[in-house]
Design a protein around this motif. Structure first.
Motif, PDB file in Angstrom:
ATOM      1  N   ASP A 151       0.827  -1.213   0.000  1.00 16.22           N
ATOM      2  CA  ASP A 151       0.000   0.000   0.000  1.00 16.22           C
ATOM      3  C   ASP A 151       0.860   1.263   0.000  1.00 16.22           C
ATOM      4  O   ASP A 151       0.421   2.313  -0.475  1.00 16.22           O
ATOM      5  N   SER A 152       2.078   1.155   0.550  1.00 10.91           N
ATOM      6  CA  SER A 152       2.956   2.332   0.624  1.00 10.91           C
ATOM      7  C   SER A 152       3.804   2.509  -0.644  1.00 10.91           C
ATOM      8  O   SER A 152       4.402   3.566  -0.851  1.00 10.91           O
ATOM      9  N   ILE A 153       3.859   1.475  -1.486  1.00 15.62           N
ATOM     10  CA  ILE A 153       4.712   1.498  -2.680  1.00 15.62           C
ATOM     11  C   ILE A 153       4.385   2.677  -3.596  1.00 15.62           C
ATOM     12  O   ILE A 153       5.278   3.358  -4.093  1.00 15.62           O
ATOM     13  N   GLU A 154       3.103   2.910  -3.838  1.00 17.25           N
ATOM     14  CA  GLU A 154       2.679   3.969  -4.756  1.00 17.25           C
ATOM     15  C   GLU A 154       3.258   5.323  -4.340  1.00 17.25           C
ATOM     16  O   GLU A 154       3.791   6.061  -5.172  1.00 17.25           O
ATOM     17  N   VAL A 163      16.041   4.374  -1.356  1.00 13.43           N
ATOM     18  CA  VAL A 163      15.300   3.337  -0.619  1.00 13.43           C
ATOM     19  C   VAL A 163      16.246   2.200  -0.259  1.00 13.43           C
ATOM     20  O   VAL A 163      17.052   1.782  -1.091  1.00 13.43           O
ATOM     21  N   MET A 164      16.163   1.729   0.974  1.00 15.20           N
ATOM     22  CA  MET A 164      16.939   0.572   1.414  1.00 15.20           C
ATOM     23  C   MET A 164      15.973  -0.577   1.727  1.00 15.20           C
ATOM     24  O   MET A 164      15.109  -0.454   2.599  1.00 15.20           O
ATOM     25  N   ILE A 165      16.109  -1.680   0.995  1.00 13.77           N
ATOM     26  CA  ILE A 165      15.239  -2.843   1.189  1.00 13.77           C
ATOM     27  C   ILE A 165      16.038  -3.928   1.913  1.00 13.77           C
ATOM     28  O   ILE A 165      17.096  -4.342   1.436  1.00 13.77           O
ATOM     29  N   ILE A 179       9.158  -2.950  -8.847  1.00  9.21           N
ATOM     30  CA  ILE A 179       7.814  -2.361  -8.735  1.00  9.21           C
ATOM     31  C   ILE A 179       7.925  -0.864  -8.473  1.00  9.21           C
ATOM     32  O   ILE A 179       7.209  -0.056  -9.070  1.00  9.21           O
ATOM     33  N   LEU A 180       8.856  -0.479  -7.586  1.00  5.91           N
ATOM     34  CA  LEU A 180       9.077   0.944  -7.298  1.00  5.91           C
ATOM     35  C   LEU A 180       9.449   1.695  -8.570  1.00  5.91           C
ATOM     36  O   LEU A 180       8.959   2.795  -8.830  1.00  5.91           O
ATOM     37  N   ASN A 301      19.530   4.966   3.301  1.00  6.69           N
ATOM     38  CA  ASN A 301      18.425   4.469   4.130  1.00  6.69           C
ATOM     39  C   ASN A 301      17.371   5.548   4.402  1.00  6.69           C
ATOM     40  O   ASN A 301      16.772   5.572   5.463  1.00  6.69           O
ATOM     41  N   VAL A 302      17.132   6.426   3.414  1.00  5.45           N
ATOM     42  CA  VAL A 302      16.144   7.494   3.605  1.00  5.45           C
ATOM     43  C   VAL A 302      14.760   6.882   3.824  1.00  5.45           C
ATOM     44  O   VAL A 302      14.026   7.253   4.723  1.00  5.45           O
ATOM     45  N   ILE A 303      14.405   5.912   2.976  1.00  6.06           N
ATOM     46  CA  ILE A 303      13.139   5.188   3.147  1.00  6.06           C
ATOM     47  C   ILE A 303      13.453   3.702   3.295  1.00  6.06           C
ATOM     48  O   ILE A 303      13.828   3.039   2.327  1.00  6.06           O
TER      49      ILE A 303
END
Length: 456
Positions: A151-154, A163-165, A179-180, A301-303
């Motif tokens: 839900d937060s991806i959009e 982004v750090m996964i 996807i991002l 690692n911002v998000i």
């Protein structure tokens, strides 16, 4: 800023006039006085539109136009000249010029032509990508934790923030990264991935930053690195914790200054790229050990997005299994189906290799299946359940109750494994056929009684 315009003209007054007009219109203007300088700027700057004088001191404007059209056909070139004639205009348009404007320049004509050229460039990009058909990427998962992530991806996709996964191997980190990218404004530009753990430390910098001809033994020609190839798009740094400290310092500069140099080069190359990183390591621990730069960590690692292992979201297993089944049926023109018991059995396993292990396991089951209906027998033939799973089931039972349940599970499992062949099941259990028949009756194992007793 509306866009970046390269102006190529040997007359200083013309260059400065065009620059002033376009700067007032909120364009970034890059200037070149001859063909050689223009080609150099074209290589090292991010150009959206070119305004090119047809007569230059070192090179013919038509030659430069041909080179630009050959190497960068997506970028519109506007030809200007004080010596225009119909023949020259027609030739320029045939080669591929976007438009031809005669000096002295009309301010209104110049502004409208540049605006239209920029729109055409964007349409060309969209047209190319529609032809390529950006593949739709889906992440399967209905568990609360995955629904929260999806839900937060959009919203995350619309940002340019790094982004750090994080997550174990096989959880789907690269899938989330794709996807991002596919949902972002960068989706019409490249998604370039590099596995930092798979490339030797001695080669990682040349892979990331590229190199110039002659930079080292074997560098027989210039090579663009992954960062340069990802310009305007997304760079995915998989297993980022495995980067050398030297490479980390250079990545930090890219994040801070949006510039880098190829190995063996001296020109700073500007780059517009979003960085998405992934790792299965604890970066806080890596920083304590001195293996990972703290300043780089906070830049990357911002998000943060953490993907939990499959054992912590078992409600996703059924959906994943059915998705992989549907995929297999579609590709192989088959109509396999799971029984309810088979799906429940899949949900009992912890899947230490996560989604990747589940997918590979099910592909093996599908290929080896002898019936269109996949049941517990097909699952048990290909998997060994850890003993800890069974111990949890006996919690709160008496010894007698646990013994009965264990015997029933073990005998049922062996009967399924040997396709209800009593002789083979008894032999594997170390008991004779008569005793096994007795236990089947005692424990009430009657679901497939009509088949029991086969010896072959």
């Amino acid at each position: 800023m509306k866009g970046r315009v390269l102006v190529v003209d040997d007359e200083v007054n013309i260059r400065e006039t065009i620059s002033d007009i376009l700067t007032d219109e909120n364009y970034k203007v890059i200037l070149a006085s001859d063909g050689n300088e223009a080609e150099k700027k074209f290589l090292f700057e991010d150009i959206d539109v070119v305004i090119l004088d047809i007569l230059l001191p070192d090179k013919n404007g038509m030659e430069i136009l041909k080179k630009f059209q050959k190497d960068f056909p997506i970028i519109p070139v506007i030809i200007i000249s004080g010596h225009a004639d119909i023949k020259m205009a027609v030739e320029a348009m045939k080669i591929g010029a976007f438009d031809f404007i005669e000096k002295p320049l009309s301010i209104e004509r110049l502004i409208s032509t540049v605006k239209n050229a920029l729109m055409v460039k964007q349409l060309r990009i969209e047209n190319i990508n529609l032809k390529l058909k950006i593949p739709e990427v889906n992440f399967i998962g209905k568990s609360p934790v995955m629904r929260e992530i999806l839900d937060s991806i959009e919203k995350i996709a619309q940002s340019d923030a790094s982004v750090m996964i994080t997550g174990e191997n096989g959880t789907g980190k690269e899938l989330i990264a794709r996807i991002l990218h596919n949902k972002s404004k960068r989706r019409f530009y490249p998604f370039v991935g590099i596995n930092c753990a798979a490339i030797p430390e001695t080669l990682i910098e040349s892979e990331l930053f590229g190199y110039e001809k002659g930079a080292f033994t074997g560098a027989i020609k210039q090579k663009k690195g992954k960062i340069e190839l990802a310009h305007k798009g997304t760079l995915f740094l998989d297993e980022v914790a495995d980067l050398s400290l030297s490479a980390q310092a250079k990545i930090l500069r890219v994040l801070q200054e949006r510039q880098f140099e190829r190995i063996g080069g001296h020109e700073s190359i500007s780059v517009d790229v979003r960085i998405i990183s992934a790792t299965n390591k604890d970066l806080m621990e890596e920083m304590k050990k001195g293996n990972f730069r703290e300043d780089l960590f906070y830049r990357l690692n911002v998000i943060p997005i953490h993907i939990p292992p499959l054992r912590e979201r078992k409600e996703d297993i059924r959906e994943l299994a059915n998705f992989f089944l549907s995929e297999y049926n579609s590709k192989n023109n088959t109509s396999l189906k799971f029984t309810e018991k088979a799906l429940k059995l899949l949900e009992k396993y912890d899947w230490p290799g996560n989604v990747r292990e589940l997918k590979n396991f099910l592909e093996r089951v599908f290929v080896l299946s002898e019936s269109p209906l996949i049941d517990e027998k097909d699952i048990l033939k290909n998997i060994t359940f850890p003993r800890s799973n069974y111990y949890e089931e006996y919690e709160g039972m008496t010894l007698k109750e646990a013994k009965i349940k264990f015997e029933k599970q073990l005998i049922t499992s062996r009967l399924l494994k040997y396709d209800n062949n009593i002789s083979k099941a008894a032999e594997s259990l170390g008991i004779d056929r008569t005793y096994l028949h007795k236990k089947i009756n005692e424990l009430g194992i009657f679901s497939q009684k009509e088949n029991f007793g086969r010896d072959v």
